[in-house]
Scaffold this active site. Sequence first.
Site, PDB file in Angstrom:
ATOM      1  CG  ASP A   1       6.169   3.052   2.127  1.00 36.42           C
ATOM      2  OD1 ASP A   1       6.866   3.542   3.036  1.00 36.42           O
ATOM      3  OD2 ASP A   1       5.234   2.906   1.718  1.00 36.42           O
TER       4      ASP A   1
ATOM      5  CE  LYS B   1       2.207   6.419   7.936  1.00 34.85           C
ATOM      6  NZ  LYS B   1       1.935   7.648   7.296  1.00 34.85           N
TER       7      LYS B   1
ATOM      8  CE1 TYR C   1      -1.644   3.354   4.836  1.00 31.15           C
ATOM      9  CE2 TYR C   1      -1.370   4.701   2.701  1.00 31.15           C
ATOM     10  CZ  TYR C   1      -2.146   4.657   3.946  1.00 31.15           C
ATOM     11  OH  TYR C   1      -2.453   5.032   4.303  1.00 31.15           O
TER      12      TYR C   1
ATOM     13  NE  ARG D   1       3.964  26.386  -9.266  1.00 31.00           N
ATOM     14  CZ  ARG D   1       5.053  26.582 -10.591  1.00 31.00           C
ATOM     15  NH1 ARG D   1       6.040  25.207 -10.802  1.00 31.00           N
ATOM     16  NH2 ARG D   1       5.279  27.648 -11.154  1.00 31.00           N
TER      17      ARG D   1
END
Length: 397
Positions: free
Chosen positions: A184, A209, A109, A57
């Site tokens: 972004d 993406k 988005y 983690r």
Amino acid sequence: MANDNSTPKYNIATELVYLDREAVKDNYNAASVPIYQTATFRQKEADGSGGEYDYSRTGNPTRTATEAHLAKIMKAERAFVVSTGMTALDVILRLVKTGQEIITGDDLYGGTNRLLTYVSQYNGVKVHNVDTTDVAQIEQRLDPVKTRLVLLESPTNPLIKIADVRTVAERVHQLCPAALVVVDNTMMSPYLQNTLDMGVDIEYHSGTKYLSGHHDLMAGVIGCRSAQVAEQLFFVINSNGSGLGAFDCWLLLRGVKTLAIRMEKQQSNAILIADFLEAQGLKVHYPGLKSHSRYELHKSLASGPGAVLSFETGDVALSERIVEAARLWSISVSFGCVNSLISMPCKMSHSSIPVEVRKQRQLPEDLIRLCVGIEHVDDLIGDLTNALEKAGVQVKH
């Protein structure tokens, strides 16, 4: 992982493929970065000291190598990989306290809009949606005390608007030194656009993406310009356990290596497809067209127009028929993979935005978004031609 600025610098296409082996924790000189598929690491001391890793983690050698590589190509002081692109934004939003404000765009988005709506309703954070292509509108909302983030997309999704990222970053830092500028950059990828070089504080991506490129992976990427901000974000990632797993890190790293050749092919296809659609008299949104109002500005910010475009037909039913008549173009959300995708954002990726808000923000209900893949462009245009004709459009050959 921090970026070592002393290493040699190559062209971006080379940097994507070339890994700094010092960042790879491997005693056997494997040609591919090893996958450390483990939750914990054995320690030599009773107090747990002496080992670089103890729990995945907090850190994992495969993640370390992936983050170091991404920091290099993003020109970031430090980069992080997390479970999804929306997780990346969620981590960044943890920097905003109750009573502070966020300035962002009016063409976003759908998932971003949903998360910002949540923090405004439940976290006591004020969100201002403005036209970020107009620097003056951003300046009007800036408050030296309250403004914490200025969040941009450029190009925007799905109307492909272009913000003057460099000027926005300069003005925000002049007027609100405590505010962070966040971009972004998923639509462009680090191959075409580097916003940290423009003065942006944090750049993030949906690694699902272009960085991955095959839609077989969910991932988010965050790059920071300063070590101080990076430490704040790492605290959040370590605390909430959102760091990317070892196998997904390996998949992401593998995808990044082919980003240049994929993007070049997708982009060259997109340019020809945009020309074809514009020749049909359709209103096309694409920064690679000289008819785009910010064609020159985008050229000054990025090395190419990318491979996502949208167009309007003027009729929702007509758009539906076109989308459903396509064969090579799969009806799907998302973008950036090797396969070409077609969708109507208002019915899919942006459907979570209420109808009245979409109308207020002038998001056309008939809008069709194309996410161009690596197929032969003649086949893609041929399939679009058939879809247009089946839908009732008289195509100009």
